[in-house]
Scaffold this motif. Sequence first.
Motif, PDB file in Angstrom:
ATOM      1  N   VAL A  39       0.925  -1.059  -0.208  1.00 10.10           N
ATOM      2  CA  VAL A  39      -0.122   0.173   0.211  1.00 10.10           C
ATOM      3  C   VAL A  39       0.732   1.035  -0.222  1.00 10.10           C
ATOM      4  O   VAL A  39       1.553   1.501   1.001  1.00 10.10           O
ATOM      5  N   ARG A  40       1.054   2.019  -1.086  1.00 12.23           N
ATOM      6  CA  ARG A  40       1.797   3.070  -1.182  1.00 12.23           C
ATOM      7  C   ARG A  40       1.023   4.391  -0.805  1.00 12.23           C
ATOM      8  O   ARG A  40      -0.273   4.467  -1.393  1.00 12.23           O
ATOM      9  N   VAL A  41       1.670   5.493  -0.253  1.00 11.64           N
ATOM     10  CA  VAL A  41       1.234   6.643  -0.054  1.00 11.64           C
ATOM     11  C   VAL A  41       1.377   7.208  -1.269  1.00 11.64           C
ATOM     12  O   VAL A  41       2.699   7.551  -1.656  1.00 11.64           O
ATOM     13  N   ILE A  42       0.430   7.955  -1.706  1.00 14.18           N
ATOM     14  CA  ILE A  42       0.565   8.738  -2.887  1.00 14.18           C
ATOM     15  C   ILE A  42       0.210  10.479  -2.679  1.00 14.18           C
ATOM     16  O   ILE A  42       0.092  11.039  -3.705  1.00 14.18           O
ATOM     17  N   SER A  43       0.212  10.690  -1.376  1.00 14.24           N
ATOM     18  CA  SER A  43       0.034  12.186  -1.029  1.00 14.24           C
ATOM     19  C   SER A  43       0.976  12.370   0.146  1.00 14.24           C
ATOM     20  O   SER A  43       1.607  11.457   0.605  1.00 14.24           O
ATOM     21  N   HIS A  44       1.480  13.723   0.170  1.00 13.35           N
ATOM     22  CA  HIS A  44       2.546  13.925   1.283  1.00 13.35           C
ATOM     23  C   HIS A  44       1.803  14.037   2.729  1.00 13.35           C
ATOM     24  O   HIS A  44       0.749  14.282   2.647  1.00 13.35           O
ATOM     25  N   GLY A  45       2.798  14.195   3.514  1.00 13.10           N
ATOM     26  CA  GLY A  45       2.443  14.750   4.986  1.00 13.10           C
ATOM     27  C   GLY A  45       2.397  13.645   6.256  1.00 13.10           C
ATOM     28  O   GLY A  45       2.157  14.073   7.079  1.00 13.10           O
ATOM     29  N   LEU A  46       2.594  12.524   5.600  1.00 11.38           N
ATOM     30  CA  LEU A  46       2.462  11.457   6.717  1.00 11.38           C
ATOM     31  C   LEU A  46       4.182  11.284   7.385  1.00 11.38           C
ATOM     32  O   LEU A  46       5.022  10.699   6.722  1.00 11.38           O
ATOM     33  N   GLU A  47       4.403  12.030   8.453  1.00 12.51           N
ATOM     34  CA  GLU A  47       5.509  11.931   9.009  1.00 12.51           C
ATOM     35  C   GLU A  47       5.719  11.298  10.580  1.00 12.51           C
ATOM     36  O   GLU A  47       4.528  11.498  11.068  1.00 12.51           O
ATOM     37  N   VAL A  48       6.466  10.750  10.870  1.00 16.36           N
ATOM     38  CA  VAL A  48       6.669  10.070  12.280  1.00 16.36           C
ATOM     39  C   VAL A  48       7.906  10.683  12.803  1.00 16.36           C
ATOM     40  O   VAL A  48       9.257  10.705  12.184  1.00 16.36           O
ATOM     41  N   SER A  49       7.762  10.894  14.279  1.00 16.12           N
ATOM     42  CA  SER A  49       9.157  11.305  14.929  1.00 16.12           C
ATOM     43  C   SER A  49       9.079  10.670  16.373  1.00 16.12           C
ATOM     44  O   SER A  49       8.011   9.798  16.664  1.00 16.12           O
ATOM     45  N   GLY A  50       9.851  11.149  16.984  1.00 22.62           N
ATOM     46  CA  GLY A  50       9.949  10.474  18.569  1.00 22.62           C
ATOM     47  C   GLY A  50      10.515   8.952  18.568  1.00 22.62           C
ATOM     48  O   GLY A  50      10.824   8.548  17.494  1.00 22.62           O
ATOM     49  N   GLY A  51      10.166   8.300  19.585  1.00 19.62           N
ATOM     50  CA  GLY A  51      10.628   7.014  19.519  1.00 19.62           C
ATOM     51  C   GLY A  51      11.928   6.524  19.566  1.00 19.62           C
ATOM     52  O   GLY A  51      12.154   5.529  19.284  1.00 19.62           O
ATOM     53  N   GLY A  52      12.634   7.681  19.841  1.00 17.97           N
ATOM     54  CA  GLY A  52      14.141   7.257  19.562  1.00 17.97           C
ATOM     55  C   GLY A  52      14.664   7.536  18.205  1.00 17.97           C
ATOM     56  O   GLY A  52      15.980   7.316  18.200  1.00 17.97           O
ATOM     57  N   LEU A  53      13.901   7.868  17.362  1.00 23.67           N
ATOM     58  CA  LEU A  53      14.642   8.063  15.757  1.00 23.67           C
ATOM     59  C   LEU A  53      15.358   9.466  15.848  1.00 23.67           C
ATOM     60  O   LEU A  53      15.183  10.293  16.922  1.00 23.67           O
ATOM     61  N   PRO A  54      15.990   9.422  15.269  1.00 26.26           N
ATOM     62  CA  PRO A  54      17.032  10.449  15.260  1.00 26.26           C
ATOM     63  C   PRO A  54      16.582  11.607  14.323  1.00 26.26           C
ATOM     64  O   PRO A  54      17.354  12.827  14.267  1.00 26.26           O
ATOM     65  N   GLY A  55      15.393  11.805  13.980  1.00 29.12           N
ATOM     66  CA  GLY A  55      14.697  12.756  13.391  1.00 29.12           C
ATOM     67  C   GLY A  55      13.356  12.695  12.646  1.00 29.12           C
ATOM     68  O   GLY A  55      12.826  11.564  13.370  1.00 29.12           O
ATOM     69  N   THR A  56      12.941  13.304  11.623  1.00 29.75           N
ATOM     70  CA  THR A  56      11.593  12.971  11.173  1.00 29.75           C
ATOM     71  C   THR A  56      11.728  12.031  10.036  1.00 29.75           C
ATOM     72  O   THR A  56      12.474  12.299   9.009  1.00 29.75           O
TER      73      THR A  56
END
Length: 243
Positions: free
Chosen positions: A79-96
């Motif tokens: 299932v591919r995202v074909i629009s923008h804006g789905l961002e994830v951060s936190g959870g110990g990730l080094p960025g977005t």
Amino acid sequence: MNYLPGSVSLHTWGYHHGIHPKHWKYLNPTCGGKQQSPIDMKTSKVKTDTRLWKFDFSKLSTSKNVKFEITNNGHTVQVRVISHGLEVSGGGLPGTYNVEQFHFHWGSEDKRESKHEINGKHFSMEMHVVMHFDRFSSVNESMNITYGLAVLGFLFDVGRHNHKFDEIITHLHDIEHKDDHVILTSFSLTSLFPSTDCFYRYYWSLTTPPCFESVIWTIFKEHIDISEFQSSETVPTSRKNTL
């Protein structure tokens, strides 16, 4: 070990067909690395890391009119995202990180199994939400960069019917052949998630060639339930795997 309806495309790597995983290193030298996924997570060896705060999934929940395209890519249901804006951060990730696609792993009807194991146990299915560091434009551009990719992994149990997956499962018969694709009705990606407060974290590789060791893996402790009927609906007829 995924099955797709009608797909007859042959690939050089495989599990039951093509080059066996233990020989992938001859096809792609990077598959001979020391940090190759998936793994069997031994809970007796898990250590608590207080630096791993909760994820920020607010952009996944609040983004409006997100367009998804479900595709038979010759390996699996993606299932591919074909629009923008789905961002994830936190959870110990080094960025977005930007969500590019999510896909599923399962076995045959007589041997349904996830990629990852916990204490030697496989589960009925596994969903991977694949994201790339927002400094890069795509998964392909970032897959050979240290921490360029992050994958959210969700394990499935067969239990109650899960209506949150109806929009996906009802379209599987519309993508019986390689490259078939259908636009899905918009939904919130987080509606598919169980509780995400507790998770396992490790830093290893893609689970198929080219096996780059660039992935921040998150496997959530809480599982997703789907019914036996839904599970059988996700097991069509020809075998392949993906990321």
